[in-house]
Design a protein around this motif. Structure first.
Motif, PDB file in Angstrom:
ATOM      1  N   ASP A   1      49.317  49.461  40.613  1.00  0.00           N
ATOM      2  CA  ASP A   1      49.442  48.286  41.482  1.00  0.00           C
ATOM      3  C   ASP A   1      49.519  46.988  40.699  1.00  0.00           C
ATOM      4  O   ASP A   1      50.187  46.040  41.114  1.00  0.00           O
ATOM      5  CB  ASP A   1      48.295  48.229  42.488  1.00  0.00           C
ATOM      6  N   ARG A   2      48.843  46.938  39.563  1.00  0.00           N
ATOM      7  CA  ARG A   2      48.955  45.738  38.714  1.00  0.00           C
ATOM      8  C   ARG A   2      50.304  45.710  38.011  1.00  0.00           C
ATOM      9  O   ARG A   2      50.945  44.665  37.916  1.00  0.00           O
ATOM     10  CB  ARG A   2      47.809  45.690  37.693  1.00  0.00           C
ATOM     11  N   TYR A   3      50.726  46.861  37.524  1.00  0.00           N
ATOM     12  CA  TYR A   3      52.043  46.964  36.876  1.00  0.00           C
ATOM     13  C   TYR A   3      53.157  46.542  37.844  1.00  0.00           C
ATOM     14  O   TYR A   3      54.092  45.830  37.458  1.00  0.00           O
ATOM     15  CB  TYR A   3      52.240  48.407  36.407  1.00  0.00           C
ATOM     16  N   LEU A   4      53.050  46.957  39.095  1.00  0.00           N
ATOM     17  CA  LEU A   4      54.074  46.643  40.096  1.00  0.00           C
ATOM     18  C   LEU A   4      53.938  45.231  40.670  1.00  0.00           C
ATOM     19  O   LEU A   4      54.786  44.787  41.438  1.00  0.00           O
ATOM     20  CB  LEU A   4      54.014  47.670  41.239  1.00  0.00           C
ATOM     21  N   GLY A   5      52.865  44.533  40.298  1.00  0.00           N
ATOM     22  CA  GLY A   5      52.667  43.175  40.785  1.00  0.00           C
ATOM     23  C   GLY A   5      52.140  43.105  42.204  1.00  0.00           C
ATOM     24  O   GLY A   5      52.157  42.046  42.834  1.00  0.00           O
ATOM     25  N   LYS A   6      51.630  44.224  42.718  1.00  0.00           N
ATOM     26  CA  LYS A   6      51.093  44.237  44.094  1.00  0.00           C
ATOM     27  C   LYS A   6      49.730  43.561  44.158  1.00  0.00           C
ATOM     28  O   LYS A   6      49.322  43.043  45.199  1.00  0.00           O
ATOM     29  CB  LYS A   6      50.967  45.683  44.595  1.00  0.00           C
ATOM     30  N   THR A   7      49.011  43.625  43.046  1.00  0.00           N
ATOM     31  CA  THR A   7      47.678  43.011  42.997  1.00  0.00           C
ATOM     32  C   THR A   7      47.415  42.528  41.578  1.00  0.00           C
ATOM     33  O   THR A   7      47.983  43.061  40.626  1.00  0.00           O
ATOM     34  CB  THR A   7      46.589  44.035  43.416  1.00  0.00           C
ATOM     35  N   GLU A   8      46.592  41.503  41.441  1.00  0.00           N
ATOM     36  CA  GLU A   8      46.188  41.028  40.116  1.00  0.00           C
ATOM     37  C   GLU A   8      44.790  40.445  40.221  1.00  0.00           C
ATOM     38  O   GLU A   8      44.601  39.296  40.606  1.00  0.00           O
ATOM     39  CB  GLU A   8      47.176  40.003  39.564  1.00  0.00           C
ATOM     40  N   PRO A   9      43.765  41.266  39.914  1.00  0.00           N
ATOM     41  CA  PRO A   9      42.379  40.839  40.099  1.00  0.00           C
ATOM     42  C   PRO A   9      41.859  39.870  39.043  1.00  0.00           C
ATOM     43  O   PRO A   9      40.821  39.246  39.249  1.00  0.00           O
ATOM     44  CB  PRO A   9      41.603  42.156  40.057  1.00  0.00           C
ATOM     45  N   ILE A  10      42.548  39.740  37.921  1.00  0.00           N
ATOM     46  CA  ILE A  10      41.990  38.975  36.802  1.00  0.00           C
ATOM     47  C   ILE A  10      42.883  37.812  36.383  1.00  0.00           C
ATOM     48  O   ILE A  10      42.433  36.669  36.288  1.00  0.00           O
ATOM     49  CB  ILE A  10      41.726  39.896  35.588  1.00  0.00           C
TER      50      ILE A  10
ATOM     51  N   PRO B   1      46.122  35.008  36.394  1.00  0.00           N
ATOM     52  CA  PRO B   1      46.605  34.095  37.434  1.00  0.00           C
ATOM     53  C   PRO B   1      47.952  34.470  38.047  1.00  0.00           C
ATOM     54  O   PRO B   1      48.286  33.981  39.123  1.00  0.00           O
ATOM     55  CB  PRO B   1      46.705  32.739  36.718  1.00  0.00           C
ATOM     56  N   ILE B   2      48.724  35.316  37.366  1.00  0.00           N
ATOM     57  CA  ILE B   2      50.030  35.720  37.879  1.00  0.00           C
ATOM     58  C   ILE B   2      50.108  37.243  37.875  1.00  0.00           C
ATOM     59  O   ILE B   2      49.687  37.893  36.918  1.00  0.00           O
ATOM     60  CB  ILE B   2      51.177  35.135  37.018  1.00  0.00           C
ATOM     61  N   ALA B   3      50.642  37.823  38.941  1.00  0.00           N
ATOM     62  CA  ALA B   3      50.828  39.270  39.018  1.00  0.00           C
ATOM     63  C   ALA B   3      52.205  39.635  38.468  1.00  0.00           C
ATOM     64  O   ALA B   3      53.124  38.830  38.471  1.00  0.00           O
ATOM     65  CB  ALA B   3      50.707  39.739  40.459  1.00  0.00           C
ATOM     66  N   GLY B   4      52.331  40.872  38.003  1.00  0.00           N
ATOM     67  CA  GLY B   4      53.616  41.347  37.515  1.00  0.00           C
ATOM     68  C   GLY B   4      53.485  42.090  36.211  1.00  0.00           C
ATOM     69  O   GLY B   4      52.375  42.435  35.784  1.00  0.00           O
ATOM     70  N   SER B   5      54.621  42.341  35.564  1.00  0.00           N
ATOM     71  CA  SER B   5      54.620  43.055  34.292  1.00  0.00           C
ATOM     72  C   SER B   5      55.770  42.548  33.429  1.00  0.00           C
ATOM     73  O   SER B   5      56.650  41.829  33.908  1.00  0.00           O
ATOM     74  CB  SER B   5      54.752  44.567  34.522  1.00  0.00           C
ATOM     75  N   ILE B   6      55.754  42.920  32.176  1.00  0.00           N
ATOM     76  CA  ILE B   6      56.817  42.518  31.255  1.00  0.00           C
ATOM     77  C   ILE B   6      58.097  43.249  31.661  1.00  0.00           C
ATOM     78  O   ILE B   6      58.081  44.480  31.815  1.00  0.00           O
ATOM     79  CB  ILE B   6      56.422  42.845  29.806  1.00  0.00           C
TER      80      ILE B   6
END
Length: 278
Positions: free
Chosen positions: A181-190, A192-197
């Protein structure tokens, strides 16, 4: 690299607790509560174990860029390692945590980065050691003096400029170690911006071990089969900590020379924030 050269069992460690050439290091930590690991260590730990803190010992202070856990200053870490009895290339270091290698593997990687090869991880971590009935104590170990001299293997680490320059080249694979979910940018708990390289592939670090914390010894080679022929593998996570679990996994699979993008997503997105402000 075989598991026996990277991982030791609780039974093996129990039989080697008195070995003068072994230093045990407790790496327990909680990102949500940075004091927790030290508190847990003071309450109970494996006899003879010293404590190293992720943020105080295994990282340097946060800057504008460079991620949430920049690498420690070599001299500062070397002094700390010397103070707990570690001598370069001589002392066998056994690292453990209680988080499926999340923090112990950071020490494992750092020691190798600073030129110290004899380092292994305790399979199952502290919980399994305790569950199996092996001894624990609240007694702090006596001071020992070693002599640690860092010899940096700079080829093991890359910065954002290197990632940008190399990520789209044929034969180069960038591995995102965070949960899907963090890799896909669906959530980012830590961060400031969600997503991946862009272009990164996802290999969640939690897949390396069972929920109990024991490594899935026979599954590591198969896990990396899709990218085993890559000419260059660059691994990242949120801040350069749990990516080390995947670097361990790659070693277990016999894939060497993979590199850590030290700043990881926290560094990458610090530049995205700047771009958004323009």
């Amino acid at each position: 690299m075989t598991a026996s050269q990277l991982i030791v069992s609780p039974d093996w460690l129990a039989n080697h607790l008195q070995d003068p050439n072994i230093i045990i290091v407790d790496c327990r930590f909680s990102l949500a509560n940075p004091q927790l690991g030290q508190q847990q260590y003071q309450e109970s730990h494996i006899p003879g174990a010293y404590y190293l803190d992720l943020e105080q010992d295994l990282s340097s202070p946060i800057q504008k860029h460079g991620g949430r856990h920049p690498l420690p200053e070599p001299e500062k870490l070397a002094q700390k390692l010397s103070e707990i009895g570690i001598t370069s290339q001589q002392t066998l270091v056994v690292a453990y945590d209680d988080s499926r290698f999340a923090f112990a593997s950071r020490l494992w990687w750092l020691l190798r980065y600073y030129g110290h090869q004899p380092v292994v991880l305790l399979d199952g971590g502290f919980s399994q050691w305790k569950n199996l009935g092996y001894p624990i104590t609240s007694e702090l170990p006596h001071t020992k003096l070693g002599q640690f001299t860092p010899k940096i293997h700079s080829e093991m680490w890359v910065d954002i400029e290197t990632v940008k320059a190399r990520k789209d080249l044929p034969g180069v694979v960038v591995v995102d170690s965070r949960e899907p979910d963090r890799y896909l940018g669906k959530t980012e708990p830590i961060d400031p911006i969600a997503g991946s390289i862009p272009g990164a592939v996802n290999y969640p670090w939690q897949e390396v071990t069972e929920p109990t914390g024991f490594v899935k010894v026979n599954e590591q080679s198969q896990r990396w089969e899709p990218i085993q022929t890559a000419e260059e593998i660059i691994v990242y996570c949120g801040s350069g900590v749990t990516a080390c679990v995947n670097l361990l996994s790659l070693e277990l699979a016999g894939i060497h020379q993979a590199k850590l993008y030290g700043g990881s997503w926290s560094d990458w997105c610090s530049y995205l924030i700047e771009e958004q402000k323009k």
